[in-house]
Design a protein around this motif. Structure first.
Motif, mmCIF file in Angstrom:
data_model
loop_
_atom_site.group_PDB
_atom_site.id
_atom_site.type_symbol
_atom_site.label_atom_id
_atom_site.label_comp_id
_atom_site.label_asym_id
_atom_site.label_seq_id
_atom_site.Cartn_x
_atom_site.Cartn_y
_atom_site.Cartn_z
ATOM 1 N N GLU A 3 0.863 -1.196 0.000
ATOM 2 C CA GLU A 3 0.000 0.000 0.000
ATOM 3 C C GLU A 3 0.894 1.240 0.000
ATOM 4 O O GLU A 3 1.738 1.386 0.880
ATOM 5 C CB GLU A 3 -0.917 -0.034 1.237
ATOM 6 N N ARG A 4 0.668 2.096 -0.990
ATOM 7 C CA ARG A 4 1.565 3.264 -1.104
ATOM 8 C C ARG A 4 1.402 4.255 0.042
ATOM 9 O O ARG A 4 2.313 4.971 0.406
ATOM 10 C CB ARG A 4 1.351 3.963 -2.437
ATOM 11 N N ASN A 9 -6.201 4.275 2.331
ATOM 12 C CA ASN A 9 -5.618 5.511 1.803
ATOM 13 C C ASN A 9 -6.621 6.370 1.025
ATOM 14 O O ASN A 9 -6.676 7.583 1.197
ATOM 15 C CB ASN A 9 -4.440 5.138 0.894
ATOM 16 N N SER A 10 -7.427 5.729 0.166
ATOM 17 C CA SER A 10 -8.342 6.524 -0.659
ATOM 18 C C SER A 10 -9.370 7.239 0.223
ATOM 19 O O SER A 10 -9.762 8.372 -0.064
ATOM 20 C CB SER A 10 -9.040 5.654 -1.711
ATOM 21 N N TRP A 11 -9.778 6.585 1.297
ATOM 22 C CA TRP A 11 -10.779 7.207 2.175
ATOM 23 C C TRP A 11 -10.170 8.281 3.063
ATOM 24 O O TRP A 11 -10.862 9.137 3.584
ATOM 25 C CB TRP A 11 -11.513 6.139 2.997
ATOM 26 N N LEU A 22 -22.891 6.258 0.314
ATOM 27 C CA LEU A 22 -24.285 6.224 -0.135
ATOM 28 C C LEU A 22 -24.887 4.856 0.146
ATOM 29 O O LEU A 22 -26.081 4.643 -0.030
ATOM 30 C CB LEU A 22 -24.400 6.645 -1.606
ATOM 31 N N THR A 23 -24.062 3.921 0.587
ATOM 32 C CA THR A 23 -24.566 2.611 1.010
ATOM 33 C C THR A 23 -24.811 2.657 2.525
ATOM 34 O O THR A 23 -23.992 3.190 3.267
ATOM 35 C CB THR A 23 -23.521 1.521 0.697
ATOM 36 N N VAL A 70 4.103 0.917 -5.460
ATOM 37 C CA VAL A 70 4.534 0.018 -6.534
ATOM 38 C C VAL A 70 4.775 0.858 -7.784
ATOM 39 O O VAL A 70 3.872 1.553 -8.254
ATOM 40 C CB VAL A 70 3.464 -1.064 -6.802
ATOM 41 N N ILE A 360 -18.224 -1.798 -1.251
ATOM 42 C CA ILE A 360 -17.602 -2.498 -0.124
ATOM 43 C C ILE A 360 -18.269 -3.853 0.085
ATOM 44 O O ILE A 360 -17.601 -4.857 0.338
ATOM 45 C CB ILE A 360 -17.685 -1.620 1.154
HETATM 46 C C1 LIG Z 1 -16.381 9.387 -4.217
HETATM 47 C C2 LIG Z 1 -16.581 7.930 -3.962
HETATM 48 C C3 LIG Z 1 -17.640 7.489 -3.187
HETATM 49 C C4 LIG Z 1 -17.838 6.129 -2.960
HETATM 50 N N1 LIG Z 1 -18.900 5.744 -2.182
HETATM 51 C C5 LIG Z 1 -19.081 4.435 -1.914
HETATM 52 C C6 LIG Z 1 -20.153 3.985 -1.073
HETATM 53 O O1 LIG Z 1 -20.990 4.764 -0.637
HETATM 54 N N2 LIG Z 1 -20.254 2.664 -0.795
HETATM 55 C C7 LIG Z 1 -19.366 1.742 -1.289
HETATM 56 O O2 LIG Z 1 -19.512 0.557 -0.988
HETATM 57 N N3 LIG Z 1 -18.373 2.140 -2.107
HETATM 58 C C8 LIG Z 1 -18.206 3.439 -2.432
HETATM 59 N N4 LIG Z 1 -17.192 3.841 -3.261
HETATM 60 C C9 LIG Z 1 -16.373 2.844 -3.895
HETATM 61 C C10 LIG Z 1 -15.145 2.638 -2.993
HETATM 62 O O3 LIG Z 1 -14.044 3.208 -3.598
HETATM 63 C C11 LIG Z 1 -14.963 1.248 -2.738
HETATM 64 O O4 LIG Z 1 -16.061 0.737 -2.060
HETATM 65 C C12 LIG Z 1 -13.692 0.907 -1.960
HETATM 66 O O5 LIG Z 1 -12.942 2.007 -1.495
HETATM 67 C C13 LIG Z 1 -12.866 0.153 -2.943
HETATM 68 O O6 LIG Z 1 -11.768 -0.358 -2.283
HETATM 69 P P1 LIG Z 1 -10.526 -0.818 -3.102
HETATM 70 O O7 LIG Z 1 -9.545 -1.309 -2.080
HETATM 71 O O8 LIG Z 1 -10.900 -1.732 -4.202
HETATM 72 O O9 LIG Z 1 -9.992 0.520 -3.819
HETATM 73 P P2 LIG Z 1 -9.417 1.830 -3.160
HETATM 74 O O10 LIG Z 1 -10.180 2.243 -1.965
HETATM 75 O O11 LIG Z 1 -9.228 2.806 -4.248
HETATM 76 O O12 LIG Z 1 -7.983 1.361 -2.642
HETATM 77 C C14 LIG Z 1 -6.910 1.083 -3.508
HETATM 78 C C15 LIG Z 1 -5.630 1.241 -2.737
HETATM 79 O O13 LIG Z 1 -4.545 0.944 -3.590
HETATM 80 C C16 LIG Z 1 -3.504 1.844 -3.316
HETATM 81 N N5 LIG Z 1 -2.659 1.937 -4.507
HETATM 82 C C17 LIG Z 1 -3.015 2.363 -5.748
HETATM 83 N N6 LIG Z 1 -1.969 2.316 -6.591
HETATM 84 C C18 LIG Z 1 -0.917 1.854 -5.884
HETATM 85 C C19 LIG Z 1 0.452 1.575 -6.179
HETATM 86 N N7 LIG Z 1 0.955 1.782 -7.409
HETATM 87 N N8 LIG Z 1 1.236 1.093 -5.200
HETATM 88 C C20 LIG Z 1 0.744 0.864 -3.959
HETATM 89 N N9 LIG Z 1 -0.530 1.115 -3.620
HETATM 90 C C21 LIG Z 1 -1.345 1.595 -4.549
HETATM 91 C C22 LIG Z 1 -4.208 3.154 -3.000
HETATM 92 O O14 LIG Z 1 -3.387 3.999 -2.215
HETATM 93 C C23 LIG Z 1 -5.438 2.677 -2.261
HETATM 94 O O15 LIG Z 1 -5.276 2.657 -0.862
HETATM 95 C C24 LIG Z 1 -16.961 5.182 -3.520
HETATM 96 C C25 LIG Z 1 -15.897 5.626 -4.319
HETATM 97 C C26 LIG Z 1 -15.703 6.967 -4.539
HETATM 98 C C27 LIG Z 1 -14.558 7.406 -5.412
#
Ligand SMILES: Cc1cc2nc3c(=O)[nH]c(=O)nc-3n(C[C@H](O)[C@H](O)[C@H](O)COP(=O)(O)OP(=O)(O)OC[C@H]3O[C@@H](n4cnc5c(N)ncnc54)[C@H](O)[C@@H]3O)c2cc1C
Length: 381
Positions: A3-4, A9-11, A22-23, A70, A360
């Motif tokens: 994890e970078r 991180n995104s949250w 929204l869920t 990465v 999620i």
């Molecule tokens: C504005 C918004 C609102 C949302 N609302 C909802 C909701 O209400 N309910 C719901 O269920 N979902 C919602 N989502 C979707 C939400 O993103 C996902 O539910 C969840 O965060 C996805 O998790 P993930 O781990 O797949 O992706 P992410 O949360 O994007 O996590 C990916 C991780 O990979 C890491 N990463 C990326 N590239 C690299 C690299 N090269 N090297 C190392 N690490 C890296 C990032 O830092 C990040 O931490 C929403 C998304 C957005 C954008």
């Protein structure tokens, strides 16, 4: 697990201040870990989502290496060579779980907007106070766009919302959260290999929904009643003027039609499952009101619009992936998360295996199937 940033991180870093899921809370579930607080029908703030995912990382004892960016994944003799801050790793399989929303997607013509107009993406936006006073043009009417348009209008700024294809949903239907219906009726579990048009399903914008304590609907009728001006899809910039397409009526009819069909599906499910009596009577929403006249252009140099918020979607980032599995549009090519390079897998992408895949509550089933395939691949070698 590399994890970078930090866990979740995104949250932590890519969400605006007022954002709530929204869920509903009860739908926040990860394998063996679910919401157990006092408000199952509420909606988590971004901070609460961070805590939720952090707790999951702790209880699941996930072997996360944080601060490990990465920068390259390439094919090597027996698998892959991964270069990350902190060193190189050789591995036989790689699961790409880097997210579907790493970068805001902004049209190229944004470069032609006059410099006097401030431009923001949802990654830059935190709250209305960071924007200059005066008119705001919000581009895109999906979840992000409708939420930010409402917040900015409430802040006292005149908001114009440019509307393209969108998915209209009421917050509640027949007394239950609309996402309860998506869940219970099986719509969210529709599988990728059963959909008529998978490419389209994967491109579908997020629904016009907001998670607020009042559980109110946030569609275009609500925004129009708040005073938000609706214009068509932003098509081009010419001589400093934003040009909008004139097809609002068709766009609204299409979204209304799809909404009616979805509500029909819910009603049919209620009847066939024998649960109809549990809910209030079927409801139908008033059609989206078409403005008497909608503007086809705005002079961006006139001072009317002081800032633009691009709520035009997000895309994944694969700049670090040195394996030719990404198409010309920047999308990873895969079949239900099995990428076309031996031992390479993906999770967390739109409709990866089901309609709920990028939410999620969608990861558990997808992860089980994808890791099942991965285990079979390793066993067969
Ligand atoms: C504005 C918004 C609102 C949302 N609302 C909802 C909701 O209400 N309910 C719901 O269920 N979902 C919602 N989502 C979707 C939400 O993103 C996902 O539910 C969840 O965060 C996805 O998790 P993930 O781990 O797949 O992706 P992410 O949360 O994007 O996590 C990916 C991780 O990979 C890491 N990463 C990326 N590239 C690299 C690299 N090269 N090297 C190392 N690490 C890296 C990032 O830092 C990040 O931490 C929403 C998304 C957005 C954008």
């Amino acid at each position: 697990m590399l994890e970078r940033g930090e866990v979740a991180n995104s949250w932590r870093t890519e969400r605006w201040d007022s954002l709530r899921l929204l869920t509903p809370n009860w739908q926040s579930r990860l394998p063996g870990h679910r919401y157990d607080g006092p408000d199952p029908d509420g909606y988590m703030t971004a901070g609460e989502v961070t805590d939720f995912i952090e707790r999951f990382a702790a209880v699941s004892r996930a072997p996360v290496r944080t601060g490990a960016n990465v920068t390259s994944v390439r094919r090597a003799d027996d698998g892959y060579r991964v270069i990350a801050s902190g060193g190189e790793i050789a591995c036989r399989t790689v699961v790409i779980a880097s997210g579907a929303c790493n970068q805001p997607s902004v049209p190229r013509f944004s470069g032609e907007v006059p410099a006097s107009v401030e431009q923001l993406t949802p990654f830059d936006y935190r709250d209305p106070d960071k924007l200059p006073d005066g008119g705001v043009l919000v581009v895109g009417a999906s979840a992000t766009g409708v939420q930010l348009a409402a917040e900015l209008q409430r802040s006292g700024r005149p908001v114009t919302l440019s509307v393209g294809e969108h998915v209209r949903l009421p917050r509640t239907y027949r007394g239950r959260d609309v996402l309860w219906w998506m869940d219970a009726s099986g719509v969210w579990d529709q599988r990728y290999d059963e959909l008529d048009d998978l490419t389209r399903a994967r491109r579908l914008p997020s629904p016009q929904l907001a998670g607020t304590p009042e559980r109110t609907t946030l569609d275009l009728n609500v925004l129009a009643s708040m005073g938000v001006e609706l214009v068509g899809r932003w098509a081009a910039v010419r001589d400093g003027r934003a040009l909008f397409s004139g097809g609002l009526r068709n766009m609204f009819s299409l979204a209304d039609l799809k909404l009616r069909r979805l509500l029909d599906t819910f009603d049919e499910w209620a009847l066939t499952s024998g649960r109809d009596a549990e809910f209030g009577p079927p409801e139908r929403l008033a059609p989206t009101g078409v403005p008497v006249s909608s503007r086809l252009q705005i002079d961006l140099g006139s001072g009317e619009i002081r800032s633009i918020v691009w709520a035009t979607g997000f895309r994944p980032g694969y700049g670090w992936l040195d394996v030719s599995v990404v198409d010309a549009k920047g999308q990873l090519q895969h079949e239900g998360g099995v990428v076309g390079s031996p031992g390479l897998y993906a999770l967390g992408l739109p409709v990866l295996r089901r309609r709920r895949s990028s939410f999620i509550c969608g990861i558990e089933d997808d992860a089980r199937e994808v890791t099942g395939h991965l285990a079979g691949y390793l066993a067969g070698r």
